[in-house]
Design a protein around this motif. Structure first.
Motif, short mmCIF file in Angstrom:
data_model
loop_
_atom_site.label_atom_id
_atom_site.label_comp_id
_atom_site.label_asym_id
_atom_site.label_seq_id
_atom_site.Cartn_x
_atom_site.Cartn_y
_atom_site.Cartn_z
N ALA A 194 46.25 36.49 49.16
CA ALA A 194 45.21 36.83 50.10
C ALA A 194 45.34 38.47 50.70
CB ALA A 194 45.19 35.66 51.13
N VAL A 195 46.50 38.66 51.22
CA VAL A 195 46.96 39.86 51.63
C VAL A 195 46.61 41.09 50.67
CG1 VAL A 195 48.83 41.18 52.37
CG2 VAL A 195 48.56 38.96 53.20
N GLY A 196 46.97 40.90 49.21
CA GLY A 196 46.72 41.91 48.29
C GLY A 196 45.31 42.13 48.09
N ILE A 197 44.27 41.01 47.92
CA ILE A 197 42.90 41.16 47.92
C ILE A 197 42.30 41.80 49.13
CG2 ILE A 197 40.92 39.90 48.03
CD1 ILE A 197 42.19 37.80 46.09
N ALA A 204 39.25 46.46 51.30
CA ALA A 204 38.81 47.41 52.36
C ALA A 204 39.00 49.02 51.73
CB ALA A 204 40.21 47.56 53.25
N THR A 205 40.01 49.18 50.91
CA THR A 205 40.11 50.22 50.23
C THR A 205 39.24 50.75 49.19
OG1 THR A 205 42.46 50.14 50.39
CG2 THR A 205 41.69 52.02 48.99
#
Length: 67
Positions: A11-14, A19-20
């Motif tokens: 989830a943090v990676g996604i 955003a980027t």
């Protein structure tokens, strides 16, 4: 809530990739003379949306605690 570590990591990676990539797509579609305006508008809207989402979760959590 007991969230598995691997799921939290995904989830943090996604979240960071979305955003980027959104910002890169927006900057790619804007004319060079409007790049600063486009970037600041996207950042402002993302920040306001995050604040609204966090407040909505807080209100929902508070209302569920009082039931």
């Amino acid at each position: 809530m007991n969230l598995p570590a691997w799921l939290a990591g995904k989830a943090v990676g996604i979240g960071t990739v979305i955003a980027t990539m959104t910002l890169a797509l927006i900057q790619d579609q804007s004319p060079p003379e409007q790049l600063g305006v486009t970037t600041s508008a996207a950042t402002t809207l993302r920040t306001r949306g995050s604040a609204a989402g966090a407040n909505g979760i807080a209100v929902l959590t508070a209302s569920l605690d009082t039931i």
